[in-house]
Design an enzyme around this catalytic site. Structure first.
Site, short mmCIF file in Angstrom:
data_model
loop_
_atom_site.label_atom_id
_atom_site.label_comp_id
_atom_site.label_asym_id
_atom_site.label_seq_id
_atom_site.Cartn_x
_atom_site.Cartn_y
_atom_site.Cartn_z
CB CYS A 2 -0.97 -0.03 1.17
SG CYS A 2 -2.28 1.18 1.07
CD GLU A 14 -0.20 -5.45 5.75
OE1 GLU A 14 -0.08 -6.11 4.70
OE2 GLU A 14 -0.49 -4.25 5.77
CG HIS A 65 -3.15 -3.50 3.64
ND1 HIS A 65 -2.02 -2.82 4.02
CD2 HIS A 65 -4.00 -2.57 3.17
CE1 HIS A 65 -2.19 -1.53 3.78
NE2 HIS A 65 -3.38 -1.35 3.27
#
Lengths: 291, 191
Positions: free
Chosen positions: B79, B171, B169
């Site tokens: 991002c 994560e 994302h």
């Protein structure tokens, strides 16, 4: 679907972590804040210190003013609505605000009910003095929590008290045996699942920022060391002698909040801090609004 | 293997948790002294690119990190990390590390109401969940940069030599396959 939206909204707060969200009243201030390293701005007509000074009923800001700030910066823009005033929230959603702060800084519109935030697609951040308030707001759909502190005072004492209180209660619940969780849910007036989450994870299910009375880089670093995941700075910046420099120093203090040498550098030559009012001197306790 | 995570602002701890799940050692980079000892890979997390770009410069991390990437240090940007690595940003004059031959677009899906999740194919991995938060996308890739994933015709993941970027994302999900992919990039460099 609704749950997926809440997840996305919670995720946006995760992106703000380790950052500083600054109160701004004009597009010019918003640009100064962005250039100083704010990770988001809070658009409002008057900063809390002036709301406090002016007295009277304080409401949602003019959407035109908020739009002006949205056009001026590329970072997320937040705005405040009154506690329980779901129509103000609907208006803020209509202008595609990135985050709504259902805030005790404005005059509450409802003495009993907060907004049912699950009905909205935009995220909400809400203030809390203790774990019960935090979990009640999350249960209503808040995707981010901040301490209430005492806005517009430049006195960090209440933010410290609220952050310590929340952390202490989290530690207490973490150390409990599982069969004691039911009773805590009753005591805090929140669903069992939320208390169980805190018990198992040792933290709130959403991001938790510090707010209310932060005026210096040291204040901001103090709140981070006490467990805040980021900091709101309201009146502290644009009520000070050199807003640009102070804003930039607070941003850096939040990144290196444990390094006292860096903090010493950052605390130098900032010009005058906002004068501030001690908590004993204020007549209106905003933190007592909306439990 | 040690992976540094840029921890100036944003969702850096989530990357640490994902690396923990892969049993990869990681550390936070908050100032210049944190990169004095050698390390094998770098993650630039999500957050605000304006904030990270500014702090990179003011904390004197900008030049050394740019240099390390130029020398071949494997880097993974998610991002805002993608924006920091892009050589061109369509709607922002301010560029940052500018090491990767991609043209990015900031806040390409609009404000928070435009944030979304979707499952799409990632080259060499298969279908994975992708979370987009006020995300950018990649308009075009140049040179030897290659596209790894697209969503509705827009490029959302790319790779060029030692550099990997995603507009989404990984994560934030339980899926660790993209991080595994990055760890493989580091391993291949050493073999």
């Amino acid at each position: 679907m609704k749950n997926e939206r809440w997840e996305l909204n919670k995720n946006l707060a995760q992106m703000l972590k380790g950052g500083v969200i600054m109160d701004v009243t004009t597009p010019e201030q918003a640009k100064i804040a962005e250039a100083a390293g704010a990770c988001a701005v809070m658009a409002l007509e008057r900063i809390p210190a002036d709301i406090r000074a002016a007295g009277g009923v304080s409401r949602m800001s003019d959407p035109k003013m908020i739009r002006g700030i949205q056009a001026a910066v590329s970072i997320p823009v937040m705005a405040k609505c009154r506690i329980g005033h779901f129509t103000e929230a609907q208006i803020l959603e209509a202008i595609e605000i990135d985050y709504i702060d259902e805030s005790e800084v404005l005059s509450p519109a409802d003495n009993k009910y907060h907004i049912d935030k699950t009905k909205f697609n935009v995220p909400f951040v809400c203030g809390a003095k203790d774990l019960g308030e935090a979990l009640r707001r999350i249960n209503e759909g808040a995707a981010m929590i901040r301490t209430k502190g005492e806005p517009g005072t430049g006195d960090v004492v209440q933010a410290v008290r609220h952050m310590r209180m929340i952390q202490r209660e989290i530690r207490r619940i973490t150390s409990m045996s599982e069969d004691e969780i039911f009773d805590v849910a009753k005591e805090l007036q929140v669903p069992y699942d939320l208390v169980l989450y805190v018990h198992e994870n040792g933290k709130l299910p959403v991001v938790n920022f510090a707010a209310g009375g932060v005026a210096t880089p040291a204040d901001a670093a103090l709140m981070m060391q006490l467990g805040a995941e980021g900091v709101f700075v309201g009146s502290g910046i644009f009520k000070s002698g050199n807003p640009e420099k102070r804003a930039s120093a607070i941003v850096k203090a939040v990144t290196n909040f444990k390094d006292a040498k860096v903090l010493a550098e950052l605390s130098q030559d900032l010009g005058e801090a906002m004068v501030g009012i001690n908590e004993q001197e204020i007549e209106l306790l905003m933190a007592e609004r909306g439990k | 293997m040690r992976v540094g995570i840029l921890a100036l602002q944003g969702a850096f701890i989530e990357h640490k948790y994902t690396l923990d799940a892969l049993h990869i050692e990681s550390f936070e980079i908050r100032q210049k002294k944190d990169i004095q000892t050698e390390f094998d890979g770098l993650i630039i997390p999500g957050g605000e690119s304006t904030v990270m770009g500014k702090l990179l410069r003011e904390l004197k991390l900008f030049d050394p990190i740019k240099e390390l990437i130029a020398q071949g240090l494997p880097v993974f940007g998610t991002c805002a990390g993608l924006l920091l690595l892009a050589k061109d940003i369509e709607n922002d004059d301010k560029l940052h590390l500018a090491t990767m031959d991609i043209v990015a677009k900031r806040n390409a899906y609009g404000r928070q109401l435009g944030s979304f999740t979707i499952e799409e194919n990632f080259q060499g991995i298969g279908k994975i969940p992708m979370i987009f938060i006020r995300a950018p996308y990649i308009n075009s890739v140049q040179d030897d940069a290659e596209v790894l994933a697209t969503v509705n015709g827009k490029i959302v993941a790319a790779k060029q030599k030692n550099q990997l970027v995603t507009a989404f994302h990984p994560e934030l999900t339980q899926d660790i396959s993209v991080h595994k992919y990055f760890v493989e990039m580091i391993r291949r460099k050493h073999s």
